[in-house]
Write a protein that holds these residues in place. Structure first.
Motif, PDB file in Angstrom:
ATOM      1  N   THR A   1    -118.546  83.680 -92.739  1.00 40.05           N
ATOM      2  CA  THR A   1    -119.017  82.489 -93.404  1.00 40.05           C
ATOM      3  C   THR A   1    -119.570  81.537 -92.691  1.00 40.05           C
ATOM      4  O   THR A   1    -120.227  80.582 -93.195  1.00 40.05           O
ATOM      5  N   GLY A   2    -119.200  81.528 -91.219  1.00 41.69           N
ATOM      6  CA  GLY A   2    -119.371  80.535 -90.565  1.00 41.69           C
ATOM      7  C   GLY A   2    -118.582  79.248 -90.249  1.00 41.69           C
ATOM      8  O   GLY A   2    -119.005  78.393 -89.727  1.00 41.69           O
ATOM      9  N   LYS A   3    -117.305  79.282 -90.797  1.00 45.83           N
ATOM     10  CA  LYS A   3    -116.523  78.297 -91.349  1.00 45.83           C
ATOM     11  C   LYS A   3    -115.337  78.434 -90.474  1.00 45.83           C
ATOM     12  O   LYS A   3    -114.781  79.650 -90.596  1.00 45.83           O
ATOM     13  N   GLY A   4    -114.629  77.271 -90.347  1.00 45.16           N
ATOM     14  CA  GLY A   4    -113.419  77.271 -89.708  1.00 45.16           C
ATOM     15  C   GLY A   4    -112.658  75.970 -90.293  1.00 45.16           C
ATOM     16  O   GLY A   4    -112.949  75.142 -90.451  1.00 45.16           O
ATOM     17  N   THR A   5    -111.166  76.211 -89.949  1.00 46.90           N
ATOM     18  CA  THR A   5    -110.394  75.201 -90.346  1.00 46.90           C
ATOM     19  C   THR A   5    -109.232  74.891 -89.124  1.00 46.90           C
ATOM     20  O   THR A   5    -108.840  76.008 -88.380  1.00 46.90           O
ATOM     21  N   LEU A   6    -108.685  73.599 -89.077  1.00 49.43           N
ATOM     22  CA  LEU A   6    -107.816  73.398 -88.016  1.00 49.43           C
ATOM     23  C   LEU A   6    -106.618  72.655 -88.724  1.00 49.43           C
ATOM     24  O   LEU A   6    -106.878  71.604 -89.409  1.00 49.43           O
ATOM     25  N   THR A   7    -105.373  72.975 -88.631  1.00 50.86           N
ATOM     26  CA  THR A   7    -104.389  72.346 -89.230  1.00 50.86           C
ATOM     27  C   THR A   7    -103.472  72.226 -88.064  1.00 50.86           C
ATOM     28  O   THR A   7    -103.050  72.906 -87.450  1.00 50.86           O
ATOM     29  N   LYS A   8    -102.856  70.772 -88.204  1.00 49.30           N
ATOM     30  CA  LYS A   8    -101.793  70.451 -87.291  1.00 49.30           C
ATOM     31  C   LYS A   8    -100.644  69.931 -87.984  1.00 49.30           C
ATOM     32  O   LYS A   8    -100.914  68.782 -88.944  1.00 49.30           O
ATOM     33  N   ASP A   9     -99.589  70.254 -87.664  1.00 46.96           N
ATOM     34  CA  ASP A   9     -98.132  70.040 -88.315  1.00 46.96           C
ATOM     35  C   ASP A   9     -98.441  70.338 -89.880  1.00 46.96           C
ATOM     36  O   ASP A   9     -98.707  71.423 -90.213  1.00 46.96           O
ATOM     37  N   VAL A  10     -98.109  69.276 -90.757  1.00 49.84           N
ATOM     38  CA  VAL A  10     -98.018  69.449 -92.174  1.00 49.84           C
ATOM     39  C   VAL A  10     -99.247  68.826 -92.573  1.00 49.84           C
ATOM     40  O   VAL A  10     -99.601  68.938 -93.822  1.00 49.84           O
ATOM     41  N   ASP A  11    -100.244  68.580 -91.846  1.00 56.08           N
ATOM     42  CA  ASP A  11    -101.509  67.966 -92.580  1.00 56.08           C
ATOM     43  C   ASP A  11    -102.365  69.132 -93.142  1.00 56.08           C
ATOM     44  O   ASP A  11    -102.113  70.185 -92.932  1.00 56.08           O
ATOM     45  N   LYS A  12    -103.257  68.630 -94.062  1.00 55.26           N
ATOM     46  CA  LYS A  12    -104.048  69.456 -94.944  1.00 55.26           C
ATOM     47  C   LYS A  12    -105.100  70.379 -93.749  1.00 55.26           C
ATOM     48  O   LYS A  12    -105.535  69.546 -92.747  1.00 55.26           O
ATOM     49  N   PRO A  13    -105.503  71.013 -93.971  1.00 55.77           N
ATOM     50  CA  PRO A  13    -106.526  72.045 -93.110  1.00 55.77           C
ATOM     51  C   PRO A  13    -107.738  71.230 -93.037  1.00 55.77           C
ATOM     52  O   PRO A  13    -108.463  70.544 -94.184  1.00 55.77           O
TER      53      PRO A  13
ATOM     54  N   ILE B   1    -113.517  72.555 -89.230  1.00 61.88           N
ATOM     55  CA  ILE B   1    -114.257  72.461 -87.832  1.00 61.88           C
ATOM     56  C   ILE B   1    -115.761  72.416 -88.000  1.00 61.88           C
ATOM     57  O   ILE B   1    -116.217  73.162 -88.647  1.00 61.88           O
ATOM     58  N   LYS B   2    -116.204  71.149 -87.367  1.00 61.94           N
ATOM     59  CA  LYS B   2    -117.667  71.023 -87.541  1.00 61.94           C
ATOM     60  C   LYS B   2    -118.501  71.715 -86.579  1.00 61.94           C
ATOM     61  O   LYS B   2    -119.225  71.265 -85.656  1.00 61.94           O
ATOM     62  N   VAL B   3    -118.481  73.172 -86.618  1.00 54.81           N
ATOM     63  CA  VAL B   3    -119.332  74.031 -85.717  1.00 54.81           C
ATOM     64  C   VAL B   3    -119.445  75.061 -86.796  1.00 54.81           C
ATOM     65  O   VAL B   3    -118.854  75.612 -87.600  1.00 54.81           O
ATOM     66  N   VAL B   4    -120.935  75.590 -86.641  1.00 48.53           N
ATOM     67  CA  VAL B   4    -121.273  76.826 -87.536  1.00 48.53           C
ATOM     68  C   VAL B   4    -120.971  77.778 -86.701  1.00 48.53           C
ATOM     69  O   VAL B   4    -121.743  78.244 -85.679  1.00 48.53           O
ATOM     70  N   PHE B   5    -120.421  78.965 -87.178  1.00 47.16           N
ATOM     71  CA  PHE B   5    -119.939  79.935 -86.282  1.00 47.16           C
ATOM     72  C   PHE B   5    -120.671  81.535 -86.777  1.00 47.16           C
ATOM     73  O   PHE B   5    -121.158  81.330 -87.918  1.00 47.16           O
ATOM     74  N   LYS B   6    -120.802  82.094 -85.821  1.00 47.90           N
ATOM     75  CA  LYS B   6    -121.766  83.709 -86.290  1.00 47.90           C
ATOM     76  C   LYS B   6    -120.764  84.666 -85.849  1.00 47.90           C
ATOM     77  O   LYS B   6    -120.066  84.658 -84.755  1.00 47.90           O
ATOM     78  N   PRO B   7    -120.959  85.600 -86.272  1.00 49.12           N
ATOM     79  CA  PRO B   7    -120.128  86.979 -86.065  1.00 49.12           C
ATOM     80  C   PRO B   7    -120.441  87.372 -84.395  1.00 49.12           C
ATOM     81  O   PRO B   7    -121.532  86.922 -84.182  1.00 49.12           O
TER      82      PRO B   7
ATOM     83  N   PRO C   1    -113.336  79.660 -80.279  1.00 44.83           N
ATOM     84  CA  PRO C   1    -113.604  78.156 -80.430  1.00 44.83           C
ATOM     85  C   PRO C   1    -112.980  76.996 -79.747  1.00 44.83           C
ATOM     86  O   PRO C   1    -111.540  77.233 -79.771  1.00 44.83           O
ATOM     87  N   LYS C   2    -113.388  76.111 -79.079  1.00 46.36           N
ATOM     88  CA  LYS C   2    -112.724  75.267 -78.304  1.00 46.36           C
ATOM     89  C   LYS C   2    -111.814  74.337 -79.236  1.00 46.36           C
ATOM     90  O   LYS C   2    -110.718  74.004 -78.650  1.00 46.36           O
ATOM     91  N   ALA C   3    -111.981  74.254 -80.586  1.00 47.15           N
ATOM     92  CA  ALA C   3    -111.022  73.441 -81.415  1.00 47.15           C
ATOM     93  C   ALA C   3    -109.738  74.189 -81.441  1.00 47.15           C
ATOM     94  O   ALA C   3    -108.822  73.594 -81.704  1.00 47.15           O
ATOM     95  N   CYS C   4    -110.024  75.711 -81.133  1.00 45.94           N
ATOM     96  CA  CYS C   4    -108.578  76.397 -81.376  1.00 45.94           C
ATOM     97  C   CYS C   4    -107.658  76.047 -80.185  1.00 45.94           C
ATOM     98  O   CYS C   4    -106.434  76.319 -80.244  1.00 45.94           O
ATOM     99  N   ASP C   5    -108.198  75.457 -78.983  1.00 41.93           N
ATOM    100  CA  ASP C   5    -107.133  75.097 -77.899  1.00 41.93           C
ATOM    101  C   ASP C   5    -107.166  73.721 -77.870  1.00 41.93           C
ATOM    102  O   ASP C   5    -106.412  73.387 -77.024  1.00 41.93           O
ATOM    103  N   SER C   6    -107.833  72.856 -78.941  1.00 40.27           N
ATOM    104  CA  SER C   6    -107.356  71.348 -78.792  1.00 40.27           C
ATOM    105  C   SER C   6    -105.935  71.074 -79.080  1.00 40.27           C
ATOM    106  O   SER C   6    -105.510  70.025 -79.003  1.00 40.27           O
ATOM    107  N   TRP C   7    -105.203  71.921 -79.833  1.00 36.12           N
ATOM    108  CA  TRP C   7    -103.661  71.616 -80.045  1.00 36.12           C
ATOM    109  C   TRP C   7    -102.992  71.376 -78.959  1.00 36.12           C
ATOM    110  O   TRP C   7    -101.871  70.747 -78.844  1.00 36.12           O
ATOM    111  N   GLN C   8    -103.419  72.054 -77.599  1.00 31.78           N
ATOM    112  CA  GLN C   8    -102.699  71.727 -76.312  1.00 31.78           C
ATOM    113  C   GLN C   8    -102.729  70.271 -75.691  1.00 31.78           C
ATOM    114  O   GLN C   8    -101.753  69.814 -75.101  1.00 31.78           O
TER     115      GLN C   8
END
Length: 225
Positions: free
Chosen positions: A180-192, A195-201, A213-220
């Motif tokens: 779908t080209g979409k992604g979400t990032l959830t931290k702690d109990v916040d709502k998803p 992610i402001k990037v369009v992804f491709k297979p 995706p770089k956003a997936c490592d931002s939790w560190q």
């Protein structure tokens, strides 16, 4: 002395002999599962194959997870139309993906699973029971005759020791749907949060940890609130 000199010349002229480590390398099926990954109505076989020097305690370590040792990697084999059989490494698979899990990021390999929609799920983790740990899951499907990464999910847990000697646990998840080209990032109990990037297979043959995706490592960076 002349005889010894001749022997030395013969040895120098001989081709290099492979090292013992290379000669000892072997493949063993770590985990396997059946599914109709190419959606043709026939059951297929997917197998995670351990490639390395081999372990005498191999079969005692594989029930729930397997920790890759130095000089070991895990490859994905897919045998189309052979879901009713155990993976036979003497037979050439229809598809091979070498090092399907990055041992530098996620050395703990877990059993293969099949999603409710019939996709292949490949899971590996960074650590078990450590203060900072995470799990990565690749969702693999078939498109146009070859496997592609349709999704990537990363869940993490970050434990910090506070000044009062209690622990604070922060958790989150990064979930990307490459179809779908979409992604979400959830931290702690916040709502998803989207992610402001369009992804491709991504073709599975091309997949590396650089595709995460770089956003997936931002939790560190836990100081971002």
């Amino acid at each position: 002395m002349r005889t010894a000199f001749r022997i030395a010349l013969v040895l120098l002229a001989m081709p290099a002999i492979p090292t013992i480590a290379a000669a000892a390398t072997k493949n063993e099926v770590l985990y396997q599962t059946s599914l109709d990954i190419d959606r043709d109505g026939n059951s297929d076989k997917a197998a995670l194959v351990l490639v390395g020097p081999g372990r005498t305690d191999f079969h005692e370590l594989t029930r729930d997870r397997y920790g890759l040792s130095e000089n070991e990697r895990v490859d994905l084999y897919i045998y189309l139309g052979k879901g009713g059989e155990n993976a036979d490494l003497r037979q050439k698979p229809d598809f091979i993906k070498q090092q399907v899990a990055d041992p530098e990021r996620v050395p703990w390999v877990q059993p293969l699973e099949v999603s409710k929609s019939g996709s292949l799920l490949i899971s590996a983790a960074h650590q078990w029971g450590a203060s900072h740990d995470w799990t990565e899951i690749l969702t693999v499907i078939y498109r146009n005759g070859e496997p592609v990464v349709a999704g990537f999910t990363m869940g993490w847990s970050w434990n910090s020791l506070l000044a009062d000697d209690t622990f604070e646990t922060r958790e989150g998840e990064c979930d990307v749907n490459f179809m779908t080209g979409k992604g979400t990032l959830t931290k702690d109990v916040d709502k998803p949060q989207p992610i402001k990037v369009v992804f491709k297979p991504v073709k599975l043959t091309d997949w590396t940890s650089a595709n995460i995706p770089k956003a997936c490592d931002s939790w560190q960076s836990q100081d971002d609130g």
